[in-house]
Enzyme design. Structure first.
Site, PDB file in Angstrom:
ATOM      1  N   VAL A   1       0.933   4.493   1.229  1.00 63.18           N
ATOM      2  CA  VAL A   1       1.308   5.244   2.431  1.00 63.18           C
ATOM      3  C   VAL A   1       2.223   4.403   3.321  1.00 63.18           C
ATOM      4  O   VAL A   1       3.238   4.886   3.840  1.00 63.18           O
ATOM      5  CB  VAL A   1       0.057   5.698   3.208  1.00 63.18           C
ATOM      6  N   CYS A   2       1.883   3.135   3.487  1.00 68.22           N
ATOM      7  CA  CYS A   2       2.696   2.243   4.324  1.00 68.22           C
ATOM      8  C   CYS A   2       4.115   2.117   3.787  1.00 68.22           C
ATOM      9  O   CYS A   2       5.086   2.051   4.556  1.00 68.22           O
ATOM     10  CB  CYS A   2       2.065   0.857   4.385  1.00 68.22           C
ATOM     11  N   THR A   3       4.250   2.066   2.484  1.00 69.65           N
ATOM     12  CA  THR A   3       5.572   1.933   1.876  1.00 69.65           C
ATOM     13  C   THR A   3       6.448   3.123   2.232  1.00 69.65           C
ATOM     14  O   THR A   3       7.631   2.965   2.576  1.00 69.65           O
ATOM     15  CB  THR A   3       5.441   1.802   0.348  1.00 69.65           C
TER      16      THR A   3
ATOM     17  N   LEU B   1       7.355   2.876   6.236  1.00 69.46           N
ATOM     18  CA  LEU B   1       8.365   1.892   6.616  1.00 69.46           C
ATOM     19  C   LEU B   1       9.746   2.290   6.104  1.00 69.46           C
ATOM     20  O   LEU B   1      10.755   2.058   6.775  1.00 69.46           O
ATOM     21  CB  LEU B   1       7.974   0.512   6.097  1.00 69.46           C
TER      22      LEU B   1
ATOM     23  N   THR C   1       0.863  -1.185   0.000  1.00 67.32           N
ATOM     24  CA  THR C   1       0.000   0.000   0.000  1.00 67.32           C
ATOM     25  C   THR C   1       0.899   1.234   0.000  1.00 67.32           C
ATOM     26  O   THR C   1       1.975   1.225   0.612  1.00 67.32           O
ATOM     27  CB  THR C   1      -0.929   0.013   1.223  1.00 67.32           C
TER      28      THR C   1
END
Length: 261
Positions: free
Chosen positions: A91-93, A96, A89
């Site tokens: 935003v998650c990328t 992290l 996804t």
């Protein structure tokens, strides 16, 4: 006949009477069990509230670094646990990747990082490869596999809208949660973000600095505090005692006093 159904039928009749009743009861039981199973797929079991100062719930899980016991993973360190809705996804990328770049900053504060994504291990490795490519980094902290949302429900990482509108898989969406946990396994900070909003990694570091400073120096920190700024003398410490402990004390109000550490 009622007596027979209760199990008091003569031996010669028992087999002819019990067979259809047994089948009926078995079918009813199977329907009830299926209904219960469907309910628990969509309804989280109630858990104690995760208040600040309460012990972080322990759990065992698969991660990209192997199986862990969460409390054993924390050990004598501080820990940041943060969740993500799913692998691959956007935003998650970005999140992290940003946390991976801050590895040295967290380690210098004695903090372990561990992420969580609501997918199984089969896709975590490919996602980490994308994260490293996009952010030009080397992600080294573990990511929990939580496809069944067990940890997400344990830590209440879901929002009400998703509980009310369960997706096609019968499992609620996992939101962006942050938990800062101290070496005594106590929850010291929680932050909850909607799935659409990325977190601020610098803020996570800032609050860790504030918590650790407060623990070691016996002070509190004001709005927008950064390491090196003046701190606040707690109301429980008299001005006289504060001067003995810290030296110079600047009194703005009897209840608002600043000092430098």
């Amino acid at each position: 006949m009622a007596s027979y159904a209760s199990g008091f039928a003569p031996r010669v009749l028992r087999s002819t009477i019990r067979a259809p009743l047994s089948h009926q009861f078995q079918s009813t039981f199977q329907l009830q069990r299926a209904a219960i199973s469907r309910r628990f797929l969509t309804t989280p079991v109630e858990q104690p509230r995760l208040r600040l100062g309460s012990v972080a719930p322990n759990f065992k899980a698969q991660t990209t670094h192997g199986d862990i016991d969460f409390h054993q993973f924390i050990g004598s360190s501080w820990c940041v646990l943060f969740s993500h809705p799913a692998d691959f996804t956007p935003v998650c990328t970005t999140e992290l990747g940003a946390f991976a770049k801050l590895k040295d900053e967290f380690e210098s504060r004695g903090v372990k990082m561990i992420g969580l994504s609501a997918n199984d291990l089969s896709s975590h490795a490919g996602w980490i490869k994308d994260i490293n490519e996009v952010s030009k980094t080397d992600l080294q902290f573990p990511i929990i596999a939580d496809a069944d949302r067990k940890v997400a429900f344990l830590y209440d990482m879901v929002d009400q809208q998703d509980l009310d509108n369960i997706d096609e898989k019968g499992i609620a969406f996992t939101i962006r949660s942050v938990f800062v946990i101290d070496p005594q396994k106590k929850i010291r900070l929680t932050m909850m973000y909607p799935a659409s909003t990325g977190r601020n990694s610098a803020e996570v570091l800032r609050v860790i600095d504030s918590l650790q400073t407060g623990d070691t120096k016996g002070v509190t920190t004001p709005i927008d505090w950064q390491t090196g700024d003046d701190v606040i003398v707690p109301p429980t410490v008299s001005t006289e005692d504060a001067k003995k402990k810290f030296g110079k004390v600047r009194e703005v109000k009897p209840y608002l006093r600043f000092t430098t550490i």
